[in-house]
Enzyme design. Structure first.
Site, PDB file in Angstrom:
ATOM      1  CD  GLU A 129      -3.115  -0.350   0.112  1.00 46.20           C
ATOM      2  OE1 GLU A 129      -3.176   0.001  -1.084  1.00 46.20           O
ATOM      3  OE2 GLU A 129      -3.695  -1.332   0.572  1.00 46.20           O
ATOM      4  CB  THR A 182       4.356   0.305  -2.655  1.00 46.82           C
ATOM      5  OG1 THR A 182       3.148  -0.417  -2.899  1.00 46.82           O
ATOM      6  CG2 THR A 182       4.844  -0.008  -1.267  1.00 46.82           C
ATOM      7  CG  ASP A 183       0.316   3.046  -6.461  1.00 42.74           C
ATOM      8  OD1 ASP A 183       0.604   3.851  -5.552  1.00 42.74           O
ATOM      9  OD2 ASP A 183      -0.819   2.974  -6.991  1.00 42.74           O
ATOM     10  CB  SER A 212     -25.062   9.098 -12.784  1.00 40.87           C
ATOM     11  OG  SER A 212     -25.079   8.332 -11.603  1.00 40.87           O
ATOM     12  N   GLY A 235     -16.385   5.264  -2.163  1.00 38.94           N
ATOM     13  CA  GLY A 235     -15.688   5.709  -0.954  1.00 38.94           C
ATOM     14  C   GLY A 235     -15.292   4.570  -0.032  1.00 38.94           C
ATOM     15  N   GLY A 263     -12.760   2.448  -0.716  1.00 36.79           N
ATOM     16  CA  GLY A 263     -11.378   2.019  -0.979  1.00 36.79           C
ATOM     17  C   GLY A 263     -11.318   0.852  -1.944  1.00 36.79           C
ATOM     18  CG  ASP A 309      -6.547   2.274  -7.252  1.00 39.33           C
ATOM     19  OD1 ASP A 309      -5.852   1.434  -6.647  1.00 39.33           O
ATOM     20  OD2 ASP A 309      -6.938   3.338  -6.739  1.00 39.33           O
TER      21      ASP A 309
END
Ligand code: GLA
Length: 383
Positions: free
Chosen positions: A31, A33-34, A65, A118, A120, A168
């Site tokens: 986490e 780290t990217d 939407s 939201g 994650g 992501d």
């Protein structure tokens, strides 16, 4: 969901759309780290964003939407971020594509999905990648999968203001069922690691904490890591990112200079090592070691990198000595969202029965949960 999506599209635009999907993701370990050119170990999950799209004759972009029950319109030649949040993940992609190709014309788009927002789980990346994938197909842009992931990342930078790494979007595009992806964010080389969890399941526990401060704090962390690299570079000029930095360099050059920056950088260097050990454990079917690395990752994120919150810490502490839980940690950017837990399948119900009540009692919020199954990455939805 697909039937509803198509129905809505036809009702609004009186034509048949093409439909595309791109999934959310979990991250087993690795986490923050990217963006430091380190390693990550995400997997795409069976929750996705869906877009139905068709070309228009004019230069209008009409977006609807289903989730917000709202429609917005803008001119293709005047794309800019909107006050309302959700259109920006679509317009951000359009804006990036416009920079590199004249092929785009107006289009209609209906968005729906079941990636919790939201939490994650990268709902925003899944929207961006579904849009990139869809527009690439519709306008025959010939983008490669990695180009689509990079365009989506740029959309997040420029239209959502989060200077995110590539994890992501990469996971959303490249996901593979029953596998995690070990991605080296420096070389962009990747390996699919079979995710054989030996009777354990991935249980996501959602704090339901809105991570309002998250994007500001995220960008600050990124800057602190860059500062660390700068300090080291004064002594070792071939160092380009924290990936090239060793603990010895941090101890020699950064520690006395800036203790806060030192601690943040130390977390990142340690997390990369933890990830490599965790992958080794996963490949050897050693869930005990994998789990220990996950708990250690959480401790680093909470105590050193300081991106946790009381609710995330509560959930991880709650399961730490539970013998049915191999490992747990906060996941994603932090300050809210979910914890990822490896839990023995037969013990999940029992755990949920107590943790939901205790979380509500002690944290004053409802706990939501999902059992995540892995899934494939972006695709057209046929039929
Ligand atoms: C967010 C970002 C990712 C990554 C994680 C933390 O999800 O979008 O790029 O940095 O936080 O690991």
């Amino acid at each position: 969901m697909i039937v509803q999506l198509k129905k809505k599209f036809t009702a609004l635009f009186n034509t048949e759309p093409l439909v595309f999907q791109s999934p959310g993701r979990v991250n087993i370990i690795g986490e923050h780290t990217d963006y430091n050119k380190g390693f990550v170990l995400p997997a795409a999950i069976d929750k996705a964003s869906y877009v139905a799209i068709s070309k228009r004759e004019d230069e209008q972009v009409i977006l609807y939407s289903s989730l917000f029950n709202k429609q917005v319109a803008c001119d293709l030649n005047n794309i800019k971020p909107m006050q309302e949040g959700w259109p920006n993940y679509i317009l951000g992609v359009v804006n990036e594509l416009r920079k590199s190709t004249p092929k785009l014309t107006g289009f209609n788009l209906v968005l729906d999905g079941d990636v919790p927002m939201g939490a994650g789980l990268s709902s925003s990346a899944s929207v961006e990648c579904a849009v990139a994938f869809g527009l690439n197909h519709l306008f025959e842009l010939n983008l490669s999968p990695i180009e689509m992931a990079l365009v989506s990342q740029k959309a997040e930078h420029n239209f959502a203001g989060v200077m995110c790494g590539i994890m992501d979007q990469f996971a959303s595009v490249f996901g593979k069922k029953d596998h995690a992806i070990q991605l080296d964010c420096r070389s962009m080389a990747y390996d699919y690691i079979p995710l054989d969890l030996k009777g354990y399941k991935i249980l996501l526990l959602n704090t339901n904490v809105e991570h309002a401060l998250a994007s500001t704090e995220y960008n600050i962390r990124r800057q602190q890591c860059e500062q660390g690299v700068e300090i080291v570079r004064n002594h070792q000029e071939n160092v380009e990112s924290l990936r090239d930095v060793t603990m010895q360099m941090l101890d020699s050059y950064v520690k006395e200079w800036d203790d806060e920056v030192y601690t943040k950088c130390k977390y990142v260097v340690e997390e990369n090592d933890r990830l490599l050990a965790a992958v080794h454990a996963l490949q050897n079917g050693d869930l005990v070691t994998l789990g220990k690395k996950m708990f250690a990752s959480h401790d680093g994120l909470s105590n050193m990198y300081k991106v946790s919150c009381p609710e995330l810490d509560y959930l991880v502490e709650y399961v730490r000595s539970n013998s049915a839980v191999a490992g747990a940690r906060m996941m994603g950017g932090g300050f809210g969202g979910c914890t990822i837990n490896l839990v023995k399948e037969e013990s999940i119900e029992e755990l949920l029965a107590i943790i939901c009540t205790d979380y509500q009692k002690n944290m004053g919020r409802d706990l939501s949960f999902y059992i995540a199954e892995t899934a494939n990455g972006s695709s057209e939805v046929l039929g």
